[in-house]
Write an enzyme that holds these catalytic residues in place. Structure first.
Site: not given
Ligand SMILES: NC(=O)Nc1ccc2c(c1)=C(Cc1cc(-c3cccc(C(=O)NCCN4CCCCC4)c3)c[nH]1)C(=O)N=2
Length: 312
Positions: A21, A38, A89, A95, A134, A138
């Site tokens: 993505s 995305k 959002s 990050e 995950d 990040e």
């Protein structure tokens, strides 16, 4: 309003990239509001058998839409012949990893604040039977008020409804995916952050292929360590060497690492997921983690309304 299409948005800068993505900052031409869109290429998703991951991501985001704090929201989805679009959002301050790297490492009060917000978000996610699998700096974003939002639910596992905390379910998909990513990484440019993923993956995912919320508690331990020291606990020049260090619990604390933080990290980074602090807590809160001395002074009911401490 009518179903949105890409024509309803002005696409701006690239603000994120995953293995299947790309995330763009975009503005809704009707409302002027900013979103993170995305974009997933359908051909890639089908070729790499990612359809189930896309479905899980949408299901997880829909389940979490009404949780007021701690997650990016999925506002709408649409598609065209080539792509799928998720309108999410926009977390203006980007990050968490960027903020850690910018200052080197966080002061203890900052690390404690964001560890507490992350724990509250994990409680809500796990109460909805969602395991992220995950979590890493990040994928942890800061909104315009510098409050935490978890993003990227592309590798989540949604547990059966009769699941009880402290138990686990077998799965084979995550390890296959890690291997697949590693294979992909071998035969294409190192575009994605697969190495970063390796640094936070828990032994249960790596070795036993068990899906348990305690995998996210392992990642919490890694992220607390990194906020305070500036680097993740398990790091090596390749994914395989990182995996080896994880399985052999090869990590150490730098000089001066605060003792309460060290004690909490040691209680989260345990190979046996059933022994990790919080793994056997009942109900929808991780009381045993909330009560740990590291979190002394945190007002768990008010933190989302507080002004986050300045990162400096
Ligand atoms: N894989 C995924 O699902 N990834 C996602 C999903 C949703 C999402 C997502 C990723 C986001 C990522 C993101 C990236 C950024 C960003 C990246 C690079 C620069 C900036 C930026 O300059 N922001 C303005 C303020 N900054 C703040 C940080 C210090 C410099 C000044 C923001 C903001 N938000 C986001 O906002 N919403």
């Amino acid at each position: 309003h009518t179903k949105r299409t890409a024509k309803d948005y002005i696409f701006g800068k690239l603000i994120g990239e995953g293995c299947y993505s790309t995330v763009f900052l975009a503005k809704d031409i009707h409302t002027g509001k900013e979103y993170a869109i995305k974009v997933c290429e359908k051909s890639y998703i089908v070729r790499h058998q990612k359809v189930q991951y896309i479905k899980r991501e949408k299901d997880a985001l829909n389940k979490l839409f009404n949780v007021p704090h701690g997650f990016v929201k999925l506002y709408c989805t649409f598609q065209d012949d080539e792509r799928l679009y998720f309108v999410l959002s926009y977390a203006k301050n980007g990050e968490l990893l960027h903020h850690i790297n910018k200052v080197g490492s966080f002061q203890l009060n900052v690390a404690k604040f964001y560890a507490a917000e992350l724990l509250l978000a994990l409680e809500k996610m796990h109460a909805n039977k969602i395991i992220h699998r995950d979590l890493k700096p990040e994928n942890i974003l800061l909104d315009e008020n510098m409050h935490l939002q978890i993003a990227d639910f592309g590798t989540v596992k949604i547990l059966e409804s009769d699941f009880k905390r402290g138990s686990s379910q077998n799965t084979t998909d995550k390890v296959e995916e890690l291997k697949e990513k590693s294979d992909e990484t071998n035969d294409r440019s190192r575009k994605n952050s697969f190495v970063g993923t390796a640094q936070y993956v828990s032994p249960d995912i790596l070795q036993t292929r068990i899906d348990t919320p305690a995998s996210d508690l392992w990642a919490l331990g890694c992220i607390i360590y990194q906020m305070i020291s500036g680097l993740p606990p398990f790091r090596a020049s390749t994914e395989f060497l990182t995996f080896q260090k994880i399985m052999k619990m090869e990590y150490e604390f730098p000089e001066g690492f605060p003792s309460d933080a060290k004690d909490l990290v040691e209680k989260l980074l345990l190979l046996d997921h059933t022994k990790r602090l919080g793994a056997n807590d009942i109900g929808d809160t991780y009381e045993s983690i909330r009560k740990h001395p590291f979190f002394d002074g945190i007002d768990w009911d008010d933190i989302w309304n507080q002004t986050p401490p300045t990162i400096c």
